[in-house]
Design an enzyme around this catalytic site. Structure first.
Site: not given
Ligand code: GLU
Length: 587
Positions: A120, A407, A427, A471-472, A493-494
Protein backbone atom coordinates in the site's frame (compact mmCIF):
# COMPACT_ATOMS: atom_id res chain seq x y z
CA UNK A 1 3.84 23.86 -18.41
CA UNK A 2 0.11 23.56 -18.03
CA UNK A 3 -1.83 22.40 -21.05
CA UNK A 4 -5.47 23.31 -21.53
CA UNK A 5 -7.91 20.62 -20.53
CA UNK A 6 -9.65 18.89 -23.40
CA UNK A 7 -13.21 20.17 -23.35
CA UNK A 8 -15.89 18.23 -25.08
CA UNK A 9 -19.51 19.13 -25.68
CA UNK A 10 -22.32 16.72 -26.18
CA UNK A 11 -22.14 16.90 -29.95
CA UNK A 12 -18.42 16.20 -29.98
CA UNK A 13 -18.96 13.34 -27.56
CA UNK A 14 -21.46 11.63 -29.87
CA UNK A 15 -19.25 12.30 -32.88
CA UNK A 16 -16.16 10.93 -31.17
CA UNK A 17 -18.01 7.84 -29.92
CA UNK A 18 -18.99 7.14 -33.51
CA UNK A 19 -15.40 7.59 -34.63
CA UNK A 20 -14.28 5.29 -31.85
CA UNK A 21 -16.67 2.56 -32.89
CA UNK A 22 -15.71 2.99 -36.55
CA UNK A 23 -11.99 2.95 -35.86
CA UNK A 24 -12.48 -0.10 -33.68
CA UNK A 25 -14.24 -1.91 -36.51
CA UNK A 26 -11.52 -0.93 -39.05
CA UNK A 27 -8.74 -1.85 -36.67
CA UNK A 28 -10.38 -5.25 -36.23
CA UNK A 29 -10.00 -5.90 -39.92
CA UNK A 30 -6.23 -5.74 -39.68
CA UNK A 31 -5.76 -6.94 -36.11
CA UNK A 32 -4.36 -10.46 -35.92
CA UNK A 33 -6.89 -11.29 -33.30
CA UNK A 34 -9.95 -9.43 -32.07
CA UNK A 35 -9.03 -8.99 -28.44
CA UNK A 36 -12.10 -7.16 -27.31
CA UNK A 37 -15.14 -8.72 -28.96
CA UNK A 38 -18.44 -6.90 -28.85
CA UNK A 39 -17.63 -4.43 -26.10
CA UNK A 40 -19.81 -1.38 -26.19
CA UNK A 41 -23.07 -2.27 -24.51
CA UNK A 42 -21.42 -2.34 -21.10
CA UNK A 43 -20.96 -6.12 -21.04
CA UNK A 44 -18.96 -8.50 -23.14
CA UNK A 45 -19.82 -12.18 -23.40
CA UNK A 46 -17.58 -14.29 -21.16
CA UNK A 47 -17.60 -18.07 -21.03
CA UNK A 48 -16.25 -20.28 -18.29
CA UNK A 49 -12.56 -21.05 -18.94
CA UNK A 50 -11.36 -24.58 -18.20
CA UNK A 51 -7.87 -25.97 -17.75
CA UNK A 52 -6.03 -28.80 -16.07
CA UNK A 53 -2.59 -27.33 -15.25
CA UNK A 54 -2.54 -23.58 -14.72
CA UNK A 55 -4.63 -20.47 -15.24
CA UNK A 56 -4.64 -16.66 -15.27
CA UNK A 57 -7.66 -14.37 -15.04
CA UNK A 58 -7.01 -10.66 -15.48
CA UNK A 59 -8.66 -7.49 -16.74
CA UNK A 60 -6.96 -7.50 -20.13
CA UNK A 61 -6.22 -10.23 -22.72
CA UNK A 62 -2.65 -9.00 -23.31
CA UNK A 63 -1.91 -9.41 -19.61
CA UNK A 64 -3.53 -12.84 -19.33
CA UNK A 65 -1.67 -14.10 -22.40
CA UNK A 66 1.68 -12.76 -21.17
CA UNK A 67 1.12 -14.37 -17.77
CA UNK A 68 0.34 -17.70 -19.44
CA UNK A 69 3.62 -17.55 -21.39
CA UNK A 70 5.51 -17.27 -18.10
CA UNK A 71 3.56 -20.17 -16.58
CA UNK A 72 4.20 -22.28 -19.70
CA UNK A 73 7.95 -21.72 -19.17
CA UNK A 74 7.62 -23.15 -15.68
CA UNK A 75 7.33 -19.81 -13.92
CA UNK A 76 5.65 -19.66 -10.52
CA UNK A 77 2.51 -17.70 -9.73
CA UNK A 78 4.57 -14.67 -8.62
CA UNK A 79 6.69 -14.81 -11.79
CA UNK A 80 3.53 -14.67 -13.89
CA UNK A 81 2.10 -11.96 -11.63
CA UNK A 82 5.02 -9.62 -12.25
CA UNK A 83 4.55 -9.96 -16.00
CA UNK A 84 0.78 -9.53 -15.71
CA UNK A 85 1.18 -6.37 -13.59
CA UNK A 86 3.73 -4.78 -15.94
CA UNK A 87 1.56 -5.50 -18.99
CA UNK A 88 -1.53 -4.17 -17.19
CA UNK A 89 0.38 -0.98 -16.35
CA UNK A 90 0.88 -0.53 -20.08
CA UNK A 91 -2.48 -1.61 -21.50
CA UNK A 92 -4.76 -0.65 -18.58
CA UNK A 93 -2.81 2.37 -17.29
CA UNK A 94 -5.95 3.99 -15.90
CA UNK A 95 -6.30 1.31 -13.24
CA UNK A 96 -2.98 0.18 -11.81
CA UNK A 97 0.76 0.20 -12.14
CA UNK A 98 4.15 0.86 -10.63
CA UNK A 99 3.03 4.36 -9.66
CA UNK A 100 0.47 2.82 -7.29
CA UNK A 101 -0.02 0.24 -4.55
CA UNK A 102 -1.44 -3.25 -4.06
CA UNK A 103 -2.32 -6.04 -1.68
CA UNK A 104 -1.74 -9.71 -2.41
CA UNK A 105 -2.04 -13.22 -1.05
CA UNK A 106 0.45 -15.94 -1.99
CA UNK A 107 -0.37 -19.62 -1.45
CA UNK A 108 2.74 -21.77 -1.28
CA UNK A 109 1.32 -25.19 -1.93
CA UNK A 110 4.35 -27.35 -1.05
CA UNK A 111 4.57 -25.82 2.41
CA UNK A 112 0.84 -25.22 2.77
CA UNK A 113 1.67 -21.65 3.72
CA UNK A 114 -0.46 -18.59 3.05
CA UNK A 115 1.29 -15.21 3.11
CA UNK A 116 -0.09 -11.75 2.51
CA UNK A 117 1.83 -8.73 1.32
CA UNK A 118 1.06 -5.08 1.89
CA UNK A 119 2.31 -2.86 -0.94
CA UNK A 120 0.00 0.00 0.00
CA UNK A 121 1.12 3.57 -0.65
CA UNK A 122 2.41 5.55 2.33
CA UNK A 123 1.89 9.16 3.33
CA UNK A 124 5.12 11.19 3.11
CA UNK A 125 6.84 11.87 6.44
CA UNK A 126 6.01 15.57 6.10
CA UNK A 127 2.25 14.92 5.92
CA UNK A 128 -0.12 15.37 8.86
CA UNK A 129 -3.82 15.43 9.66
CA UNK A 130 -4.19 18.75 7.88
CA UNK A 131 -2.95 17.46 4.51
CA UNK A 132 -6.35 17.87 2.88
CA UNK A 133 -7.42 21.03 4.66
CA UNK A 134 -7.25 24.59 3.44
CA UNK A 135 -8.13 27.59 5.61
CA UNK A 136 -9.36 25.21 8.28
CA UNK A 137 -11.79 23.47 5.92
CA UNK A 138 -11.68 20.10 4.17
CA UNK A 139 -10.72 20.39 0.51
CA UNK A 140 -13.15 19.39 -2.16
CA UNK A 141 -12.43 15.72 -2.93
CA UNK A 142 -12.43 16.23 -6.69
CA UNK A 143 -9.93 19.05 -6.39
CA UNK A 144 -7.69 17.17 -3.99
CA UNK A 145 -7.19 14.15 -6.22
CA UNK A 146 -5.22 15.89 -8.98
CA UNK A 147 -1.59 16.88 -8.83
CA UNK A 148 0.90 16.06 -6.09
CA UNK A 149 -0.74 16.21 -2.70
CA UNK A 150 -2.67 12.94 -2.90
CA UNK A 151 0.26 10.92 -4.25
CA UNK A 152 1.39 8.26 -1.77
CA UNK A 153 4.82 6.63 -1.97
CA UNK A 154 4.17 3.81 -4.46
CA UNK A 155 4.37 0.20 -3.24
CA UNK A 156 3.85 -2.15 -6.19
CA UNK A 157 7.49 -2.65 -7.21
CA UNK A 158 8.68 -3.29 -3.64
CA UNK A 159 5.85 -5.73 -3.02
CA UNK A 160 6.45 -7.72 -6.18
CA UNK A 161 10.19 -7.88 -5.53
CA UNK A 162 9.67 -9.08 -1.97
CA UNK A 163 7.31 -11.83 -3.12
CA UNK A 164 9.65 -12.77 -5.98
CA UNK A 165 12.57 -13.13 -3.56
CA UNK A 166 10.48 -15.59 -1.55
CA UNK A 167 8.74 -17.52 -4.33
CA UNK A 168 10.16 -16.59 -7.74
CA UNK A 169 11.60 -19.28 -10.01
CA UNK A 170 12.48 -17.38 -13.18
CA UNK A 171 15.01 -14.51 -13.20
CA UNK A 172 13.48 -11.11 -12.27
CA UNK A 173 14.66 -9.41 -15.48
CA UNK A 174 12.94 -11.99 -17.73
CA UNK A 175 9.56 -11.04 -16.29
CA UNK A 176 9.62 -7.58 -17.86
CA UNK A 177 10.24 -8.71 -21.45
CA UNK A 178 6.63 -8.94 -22.60
CA UNK A 179 5.73 -5.49 -21.32
CA UNK A 180 8.88 -3.95 -22.81
CA UNK A 181 8.20 -5.52 -26.22
CA UNK A 182 4.57 -4.38 -26.20
CA UNK A 183 5.58 -0.88 -25.10
CA UNK A 184 8.09 -0.62 -27.94
CA UNK A 185 6.23 -2.42 -30.73
CA UNK A 186 2.77 -1.21 -29.83
CA UNK A 187 -0.49 -2.55 -28.41
CA UNK A 188 -4.12 -1.95 -29.22
CA UNK A 189 -5.98 0.55 -27.03
CA UNK A 190 -8.84 -1.36 -25.39
CA UNK A 191 -12.45 -0.17 -25.58
CA UNK A 192 -12.34 0.36 -21.80
CA UNK A 193 -9.29 2.62 -21.96
CA UNK A 194 -10.63 4.40 -25.04
CA UNK A 195 -13.94 5.09 -23.31
CA UNK A 196 -12.24 6.18 -20.08
CA UNK A 197 -10.16 8.77 -21.94
CA UNK A 198 -13.05 9.95 -24.06
CA UNK A 199 -15.47 10.30 -21.16
CA UNK A 200 -12.82 11.95 -19.00
CA UNK A 201 -13.62 9.55 -16.17
CA UNK A 202 -11.07 11.63 -14.29
CA UNK A 203 -11.85 15.32 -14.81
CA UNK A 204 -8.18 16.27 -14.36
CA UNK A 205 -6.99 14.01 -17.18
CA UNK A 206 -4.99 16.08 -19.62
CA UNK A 207 -3.99 18.87 -17.24
CA UNK A 208 -0.32 17.97 -17.28
CA UNK A 209 1.92 18.02 -20.29
CA UNK A 210 3.27 14.46 -20.28
CA UNK A 211 -0.19 13.00 -19.64
CA UNK A 212 -1.76 15.23 -22.27
CA UNK A 213 0.74 14.20 -24.92
CA UNK A 214 0.33 10.51 -24.18
CA UNK A 215 -3.47 10.33 -24.02
CA UNK A 216 -4.35 13.21 -26.37
CA UNK A 217 -1.82 13.04 -29.20
CA UNK A 218 -2.61 15.77 -31.76
CA UNK A 219 -5.05 17.19 -29.24
CA UNK A 220 -7.54 14.34 -29.63
CA UNK A 221 -8.25 11.50 -27.20
CA UNK A 222 -6.63 8.24 -28.36
CA UNK A 223 -9.39 5.98 -29.57
CA UNK A 224 -10.03 2.30 -28.90
CA UNK A 225 -8.35 0.20 -31.55
CA UNK A 226 -5.42 2.60 -32.04
CA UNK A 227 -2.00 1.00 -31.89
CA UNK A 228 -0.06 2.83 -29.20
CA UNK A 229 3.57 2.68 -28.08
CA UNK A 230 5.10 3.90 -24.83
CA UNK A 231 8.90 4.08 -25.23
CA UNK A 232 9.36 6.01 -21.95
CA UNK A 233 7.69 3.19 -20.06
CA UNK A 234 9.86 0.63 -21.86
CA UNK A 235 12.94 2.51 -20.62
CA UNK A 236 11.58 2.63 -17.09
CA UNK A 237 10.96 -1.11 -17.15
CA UNK A 238 14.45 -1.82 -18.49
CA UNK A 239 15.91 0.03 -15.54
CA UNK A 240 13.77 -1.84 -12.98
CA UNK A 241 14.48 -5.14 -14.76
CA UNK A 242 18.22 -4.47 -14.51
CA UNK A 243 18.50 -2.92 -11.06
CA UNK A 244 15.52 -4.36 -9.18
CA UNK A 245 13.45 -2.18 -6.89
CA UNK A 246 16.39 0.11 -6.10
CA UNK A 247 16.24 1.22 -9.74
CA UNK A 248 12.79 2.58 -8.87
CA UNK A 249 13.10 3.76 -5.27
CA UNK A 250 16.56 5.33 -5.66
CA UNK A 251 18.26 7.28 -8.39
CA UNK A 252 16.74 9.12 -11.32
CA UNK A 253 13.25 7.54 -11.38
CA UNK A 254 12.77 8.35 -7.68
CA UNK A 255 14.01 11.91 -8.23
CA UNK A 256 11.64 12.36 -11.17
CA UNK A 257 8.69 11.10 -9.13
CA UNK A 258 9.49 13.41 -6.23
CA UNK A 259 9.94 16.39 -8.58
CA UNK A 260 6.68 15.68 -10.39
CA UNK A 261 4.83 15.44 -7.06
CA UNK A 262 6.31 18.57 -5.55
CA UNK A 263 6.22 20.70 -8.67
CA UNK A 264 2.67 19.80 -9.72
CA UNK A 265 0.80 22.96 -10.63
CA UNK A 266 -2.25 21.84 -8.65
CA UNK A 267 -1.76 20.78 -5.07
CA UNK A 268 2.02 20.43 -4.92
CA UNK A 269 2.92 17.52 -2.64
CA UNK A 270 5.34 16.86 0.18
CA UNK A 271 7.27 13.77 -0.90
CA UNK A 272 11.05 13.50 -0.46
CA UNK A 273 13.66 11.17 -1.93
CA UNK A 274 14.02 9.75 1.59
CA UNK A 275 10.31 8.79 1.52
CA UNK A 276 10.99 6.89 -1.70
CA UNK A 277 14.23 5.26 -0.49
CA UNK A 278 12.66 4.16 2.81
CA UNK A 279 9.52 2.53 1.37
CA UNK A 280 9.06 -1.08 2.42
CA UNK A 281 6.47 -3.64 1.46
CA UNK A 282 5.33 -5.58 4.50
CA UNK A 283 4.58 -9.27 4.88
CA UNK A 284 1.61 -9.52 7.21
CA UNK A 285 -0.50 -12.34 8.60
CA UNK A 286 -3.63 -12.90 6.50
CA UNK A 287 -7.01 -12.69 8.22
CA UNK A 288 -8.87 -16.00 8.07
CA UNK A 289 -12.14 -17.37 9.37
CA UNK A 290 -14.23 -20.47 8.92
CA UNK A 291 -17.33 -20.07 6.81
CA UNK A 292 -19.17 -23.37 7.26
CA UNK A 293 -16.69 -26.01 6.08
CA UNK A 294 -14.47 -23.54 4.24
CA UNK A 295 -11.57 -21.42 5.38
CA UNK A 296 -11.79 -17.95 3.84
CA UNK A 297 -8.70 -15.75 3.95
CA UNK A 298 -8.13 -12.15 3.02
CA UNK A 299 -5.78 -9.25 3.69
CA UNK A 300 -5.71 -7.52 7.07
CA UNK A 301 -5.19 -3.82 7.82
CA UNK A 302 -4.52 -1.34 6.34
CA UNK A 303 -7.24 -2.68 4.09
CA UNK A 304 -10.71 -3.07 5.53
CA UNK A 305 -11.40 -5.65 2.80
CA UNK A 306 -10.47 -8.88 4.57
CA UNK A 307 -12.29 -8.13 7.82
CA UNK A 308 -15.41 -6.67 6.21
CA UNK A 309 -15.87 -9.49 3.68
CA UNK A 310 -15.48 -12.00 6.51
CA UNK A 311 -18.04 -10.11 8.60
CA UNK A 312 -20.60 -10.21 5.78
CA UNK A 313 -20.09 -13.94 5.28
CA UNK A 314 -20.25 -14.76 9.00
CA UNK A 315 -23.34 -12.59 9.51
CA UNK A 316 -25.06 -14.69 6.84
CA UNK A 317 -23.68 -18.07 7.86
CA UNK A 318 -26.82 -19.18 9.70
CA UNK A 319 -29.33 -17.65 7.30
CA UNK A 320 -29.44 -20.65 4.98
CA UNK A 321 -29.03 -18.54 1.85
CA UNK A 322 -29.03 -21.64 -0.34
CA UNK A 323 -32.79 -21.92 0.15
CA UNK A 324 -33.30 -18.75 -1.91
CA UNK A 325 -32.51 -18.06 -5.53
CA UNK A 326 -29.31 -16.03 -5.93
CA UNK A 327 -31.26 -13.25 -7.61
CA UNK A 328 -34.23 -12.86 -5.28
CA UNK A 329 -35.54 -10.23 -2.92
CA UNK A 330 -34.75 -12.54 0.03
CA UNK A 331 -31.10 -12.97 -0.94
CA UNK A 332 -30.63 -9.29 -1.75
CA UNK A 333 -32.34 -8.25 1.50
CA UNK A 334 -30.22 -10.50 3.71
CA UNK A 335 -27.04 -9.54 1.88
CA UNK A 336 -27.84 -5.84 2.20
CA UNK A 337 -28.51 -6.15 5.96
CA UNK A 338 -25.23 -7.97 6.53
CA UNK A 339 -23.52 -5.27 4.44
CA UNK A 340 -24.99 -2.54 6.64
CA UNK A 341 -23.72 -4.09 9.86
CA UNK A 342 -20.29 -4.84 8.42
CA UNK A 343 -19.80 -1.38 6.89
CA UNK A 344 -20.82 0.26 10.17
CA UNK A 345 -17.94 -1.51 11.93
CA UNK A 346 -15.63 -0.82 9.01
CA UNK A 347 -16.30 2.90 9.20
CA UNK A 348 -15.56 3.11 12.88
CA UNK A 349 -12.71 0.72 13.58
CA UNK A 350 -10.71 -0.03 10.45
CA UNK A 351 -7.53 1.81 9.47
CA UNK A 352 -3.76 1.24 9.42
CA UNK A 353 -3.16 -0.98 12.47
CA UNK A 354 0.47 0.16 12.70
CA UNK A 355 -0.90 3.56 13.79
CA UNK A 356 -4.23 2.97 15.49
CA UNK A 357 -5.60 0.11 17.52
CA UNK A 358 -7.69 -2.08 15.19
CA UNK A 359 -9.40 -4.97 17.02
CA UNK A 360 -8.80 -7.39 14.13
CA UNK A 361 -9.59 -10.59 16.05
CA UNK A 362 -12.60 -9.00 17.75
CA UNK A 363 -14.08 -7.80 14.47
CA UNK A 364 -14.15 -11.32 13.02
CA UNK A 365 -14.97 -13.07 16.30
CA UNK A 366 -17.60 -15.76 15.70
CA UNK A 367 -19.58 -15.09 18.91
CA UNK A 368 -19.59 -11.34 18.35
CA UNK A 369 -20.90 -11.78 14.81
CA UNK A 370 -23.51 -14.32 15.92
CA UNK A 371 -24.92 -11.67 18.26
CA UNK A 372 -24.77 -8.99 15.55
CA UNK A 373 -26.56 -11.30 13.10
CA UNK A 374 -29.62 -11.20 15.40
CA UNK A 375 -30.15 -7.60 14.24
CA UNK A 376 -31.05 -8.93 10.80
CA UNK A 377 -34.82 -9.22 10.51
CA UNK A 378 -37.36 -9.28 7.72
CA UNK A 379 -37.59 -5.47 7.48
CA UNK A 380 -34.74 -3.16 6.55
CA UNK A 381 -32.84 -2.06 9.68
CA UNK A 382 -32.25 1.55 8.57
CA UNK A 383 -28.80 2.94 9.27
CA UNK A 384 -26.76 0.38 11.21
CA UNK A 385 -24.67 1.46 14.19
CA UNK A 386 -21.22 0.04 14.76
CA UNK A 387 -21.08 -2.70 17.38
CA UNK A 388 -18.56 -3.14 20.16
CA UNK A 389 -16.31 -6.00 19.15
CA UNK A 390 -14.03 -7.54 21.79
CA UNK A 391 -11.00 -5.30 22.52
CA UNK A 392 -12.42 -2.35 20.61
CA UNK A 393 -11.48 1.23 21.23
CA UNK A 394 -15.00 2.62 21.20
CA UNK A 395 -13.86 6.23 20.93
CA UNK A 396 -13.00 6.38 17.24
CA UNK A 397 -15.22 8.52 15.12
CA UNK A 398 -16.32 7.42 11.70
CA UNK A 399 -15.52 9.74 8.83
CA UNK A 400 -16.00 9.62 5.13
CA UNK A 401 -13.29 8.79 2.62
CA UNK A 402 -15.02 8.23 -0.69
CA UNK A 403 -13.03 5.75 -2.76
CA UNK A 404 -13.65 5.93 -6.45
CA UNK A 405 -13.85 2.86 -8.65
CA UNK A 406 -10.77 2.22 -10.73
CA UNK A 407 -8.21 -0.46 -9.81
CA UNK A 408 -7.72 -3.99 -11.14
CA UNK A 409 -7.64 -7.54 -9.83
CA UNK A 410 -5.96 -10.65 -11.17
CA UNK A 411 -5.86 -14.26 -10.03
CA UNK A 412 -3.27 -16.90 -10.90
CA UNK A 413 -2.74 -20.61 -10.20
CA UNK A 414 0.52 -22.14 -11.45
CA UNK A 415 1.44 -25.71 -12.44
CA UNK A 416 2.49 -26.63 -8.91
CA UNK A 417 -0.77 -25.39 -7.46
CA UNK A 418 0.63 -22.17 -5.94
CA UNK A 419 -1.86 -19.32 -6.03
CA UNK A 420 -1.65 -15.54 -6.22
CA UNK A 421 -4.46 -13.07 -5.66
CA UNK A 422 -3.58 -9.41 -6.22
CA UNK A 423 -5.64 -6.24 -6.22
CA UNK A 424 -3.66 -3.32 -7.55
CA UNK A 425 -4.61 0.33 -7.75
CA UNK A 426 -3.72 3.90 -8.53
CA UNK A 427 -7.08 4.85 -6.87
CA UNK A 428 -9.18 7.06 -9.17
CA UNK A 429 -9.11 6.20 -12.88
CA UNK A 430 -5.78 7.70 -14.08
CA UNK A 431 -4.84 8.38 -10.42
CA UNK A 432 -3.45 11.86 -9.80
CA UNK A 433 -3.19 12.28 -13.60
CA UNK A 434 0.50 13.07 -13.13
CA UNK A 435 2.59 10.94 -15.47
CA UNK A 436 6.29 10.30 -14.99
CA UNK A 437 8.47 8.31 -17.41
CA UNK A 438 5.49 6.67 -19.06
CA UNK A 439 3.45 5.68 -15.98
CA UNK A 440 0.80 7.41 -13.87
CA UNK A 441 1.13 8.30 -10.20
CA UNK A 442 -1.62 7.35 -7.76
CA UNK A 443 -3.94 9.61 -5.76
CA UNK A 444 -4.33 6.99 -3.03
CA UNK A 445 -3.95 9.42 -0.11
CA UNK A 446 -7.51 10.58 -0.81
CA UNK A 447 -8.53 7.26 0.81
CA UNK A 448 -7.67 8.89 4.15
CA UNK A 449 -10.35 10.78 6.01
CA UNK A 450 -9.94 14.46 5.18
CA UNK A 451 -11.15 15.32 8.72
CA UNK A 452 -8.77 14.62 11.56
CA UNK A 453 -11.45 14.63 14.19
CA UNK A 454 -15.17 14.73 14.61
CA UNK A 455 -17.05 16.04 17.68
CA UNK A 456 -13.68 16.52 19.41
CA UNK A 457 -12.60 12.92 18.95
CA UNK A 458 -10.02 11.49 16.57
CA UNK A 459 -10.85 9.62 13.39
CA UNK A 460 -9.00 6.28 13.03
CA UNK A 461 -8.35 6.79 9.32
CA UNK A 462 -6.94 10.33 9.62
CA UNK A 463 -3.73 11.29 7.79
CA UNK A 464 -0.53 10.69 9.77
CA UNK A 465 3.10 10.81 8.60
CA UNK A 466 4.17 7.46 7.14
CA UNK A 467 0.68 5.93 7.53
CA UNK A 468 -1.09 3.88 4.86
CA UNK A 469 -4.66 4.94 3.96
CA UNK A 470 -7.49 2.53 4.69
CA UNK A 471 -8.42 0.50 1.63
CA UNK A 472 -11.30 -1.70 0.56
CA UNK A 473 -9.22 -3.97 -1.60
CA UNK A 474 -10.10 -7.58 -0.94
CA UNK A 475 -7.87 -10.17 -2.57
CA UNK A 476 -9.27 -13.46 -1.24
CA UNK A 477 -8.62 -17.18 -1.20
CA UNK A 478 -10.87 -20.01 -0.07
CA UNK A 479 -9.63 -23.39 1.19
CA UNK A 480 -11.43 -26.65 1.85
CA UNK A 481 -11.24 -28.43 5.20
CA UNK A 482 -7.97 -30.14 4.20
CA UNK A 483 -6.33 -26.85 3.31
CA UNK A 484 -6.58 -27.34 -0.43
CA UNK A 485 -6.83 -24.08 -2.37
CA UNK A 486 -10.34 -23.89 -3.85
CA UNK A 487 -10.81 -20.32 -4.98
CA UNK A 488 -8.80 -17.19 -5.84
CA UNK A 489 -10.87 -14.02 -6.22
CA UNK A 490 -10.91 -10.23 -5.97
CA UNK A 491 -12.26 -7.10 -7.65
CA UNK A 492 -11.89 -3.36 -8.12
CA UNK A 493 -14.85 -1.11 -7.35
CA UNK A 494 -13.95 1.41 -4.64
CA UNK A 495 -15.62 0.61 -1.33
CA UNK A 496 -18.14 -1.60 -3.19
CA UNK A 497 -15.29 -4.09 -3.73
CA UNK A 498 -16.25 -5.72 -0.44
CA UNK A 499 -19.82 -6.38 -1.63
CA UNK A 500 -18.68 -7.69 -5.01
CA UNK A 501 -16.19 -10.14 -3.51
CA UNK A 502 -18.47 -11.38 -0.73
CA UNK A 503 -21.36 -11.89 -3.13
CA UNK A 504 -19.24 -13.77 -5.66
CA UNK A 505 -17.93 -16.08 -2.95
CA UNK A 506 -21.51 -16.78 -1.83
CA UNK A 507 -22.38 -17.46 -5.47
CA UNK A 508 -19.93 -20.35 -5.51
CA UNK A 509 -20.20 -21.54 -1.90
CA UNK A 510 -23.96 -21.18 -1.34
CA UNK A 511 -25.68 -21.03 -4.67
CA UNK A 512 -23.51 -23.58 -6.39
CA UNK A 513 -22.77 -21.33 -9.36
CA UNK A 514 -19.63 -21.84 -11.39
CA UNK A 515 -17.14 -18.98 -11.09
CA UNK A 516 -18.22 -17.35 -14.35
CA UNK A 517 -21.89 -17.46 -13.35
CA UNK A 518 -21.03 -16.10 -9.90
CA UNK A 519 -19.06 -13.21 -11.42
CA UNK A 520 -21.75 -12.43 -14.00
CA UNK A 521 -24.60 -12.54 -11.46
CA UNK A 522 -26.19 -9.06 -11.46
CA UNK A 523 -25.11 -7.00 -8.46
CA UNK A 524 -26.98 -5.94 -5.34
CA UNK A 525 -24.92 -3.86 -2.97
CA UNK A 526 -25.28 -2.08 0.37
CA UNK A 527 -22.68 0.01 2.20
CA UNK A 528 -24.86 0.99 5.15
CA UNK A 529 -27.00 3.34 3.12
CA UNK A 530 -29.39 2.65 0.27
CA UNK A 531 -29.42 -0.62 -1.62
CA UNK A 532 -27.92 -0.37 -5.12
CA UNK A 533 -29.18 -2.66 -7.87
CA UNK A 534 -27.30 -3.13 -11.13
CA UNK A 535 -28.81 -1.21 -14.00
CA UNK A 536 -29.90 -2.99 -17.17
CA UNK A 537 -29.93 -6.38 -15.44
CA UNK A 538 -32.53 -8.55 -13.75
CA UNK A 539 -31.38 -7.19 -10.40
CA UNK A 540 -33.29 -3.98 -11.20
CA UNK A 541 -36.48 -6.08 -11.07
CA UNK A 542 -36.02 -6.53 -7.30
CA UNK A 543 -36.65 -2.83 -6.66
CA UNK A 544 -40.29 -3.02 -5.62
CA UNK A 545 -39.93 -6.05 -3.41
CA UNK A 546 -36.99 -4.46 -1.60
CA UNK A 547 -38.82 -1.16 -1.22
CA UNK A 548 -41.67 -3.08 0.35
CA UNK A 549 -39.17 -4.29 2.96
CA UNK A 550 -38.16 -0.68 3.64
CA UNK A 551 -35.03 -0.37 1.47
CA UNK A 552 -34.12 2.89 -0.22
CA UNK A 553 -33.22 1.58 -3.66
CA UNK A 554 -31.16 3.06 -6.50
CA UNK A 555 -30.66 1.37 -9.83
CA UNK A 556 -27.21 2.21 -11.21
CA UNK A 557 -24.09 1.02 -12.99
CA UNK A 558 -22.06 -1.19 -10.73
CA UNK A 559 -18.63 -1.61 -12.25
CA UNK A 560 -16.92 -4.53 -10.66
CA UNK A 561 -13.90 -6.18 -12.28
CA UNK A 562 -14.01 -9.63 -10.70
CA UNK A 563 -11.38 -12.06 -11.91
CA UNK A 564 -11.34 -15.46 -10.28
CA UNK A 565 -10.31 -19.09 -10.47
CA UNK A 566 -11.94 -22.10 -8.81
CA UNK A 567 -10.46 -25.56 -8.48
CA UNK A 568 -13.14 -28.23 -8.99
CA UNK A 569 -12.87 -32.00 -9.13
CA UNK A 570 -12.58 -31.73 -12.90
CA UNK A 571 -9.77 -29.15 -12.87
CA UNK A 572 -9.42 -25.39 -12.96
CA UNK A 573 -12.27 -23.09 -13.91
CA UNK A 574 -11.84 -19.38 -14.50
CA UNK A 575 -14.14 -16.40 -14.84
CA UNK A 576 -13.66 -12.85 -16.07
CA UNK A 577 -15.98 -9.94 -15.43
CA UNK A 578 -18.28 -9.20 -18.40
CA UNK A 579 -18.40 -5.59 -17.18
CA UNK A 580 -14.75 -5.11 -18.22
CA UNK A 581 -12.69 -6.46 -21.12
CA UNK A 582 -10.64 -9.15 -19.40
CA UNK A 583 -9.94 -12.77 -20.04
CA UNK A 584 -9.59 -16.00 -18.06
CA UNK A 585 -7.55 -18.67 -19.76
CA UNK A 586 -5.43 -21.64 -18.86
CA UNK A 587 -3.87 -24.86 -20.04
N1 GLU B 1 -8.63 3.24 -3.56
C1 GLU B 1 -9.49 2.14 -3.35
C2 GLU B 1 -8.99 1.25 -2.25
O1 GLU B 1 -7.84 1.17 -2.01
C3 GLU B 1 -9.65 1.30 -4.54
C4 GLU B 1 -10.35 2.00 -5.62
C5 GLU B 1 -11.04 1.07 -6.56
O2 GLU B 1 -11.26 -0.08 -6.38
O3 GLU B 1 -11.39 1.53 -7.57
O4 GLU B 1 -9.73 0.59 -1.66
Amino acid sequence: MRTPTYHINKFLLILSSTIISLSFITSNVSAKEARYPEFGNGRIPQVLAKASEYMVSSANPYATEAGLRILAKGGSAIDAAITVQMVLNLVEPESSGIGGGAFSLYWDKANKKLTSYDGREKAPMNADGKLFQENGKNMNWWEALAGGRAVGVPGVVAMLEKTHKAYGKLPWADLFEDAITLAEDGFEISPKLGASILNKTNPALGRYEETWEYFFPDGEPIAAGTIQTNPDFAMTLRRIALLGSKGFYKGQIAIDIVDAVNEATDNPGLMTVADMANYEAIERPPVCAMYKAYKVCGMGPPTSGGMTVIQILKLLEDKNLAQYKPLSAESAHLFAQAGKLAYADRGKYMADADFVNVPVEGLIDADYLKERAKLIVDKDMGKAKAGTPPNANANWKDAKSPEQPSTTHFSIIDKEGNGFSMTSSIEMAFGSTVMVRGFLLNNQLTDFSFSEEKDGELVANRVQAGKRPRSSMSPFMVFDKDDNLMMVIGSPGGSRIINYVAKTMLGVLEWNLNIQEAISLPHFVNRNGGTDLEKDTDAAGLKEALEAKGHKVSVRDLNSGLHGIVRTREGLEGGADPRRVGKAQGK
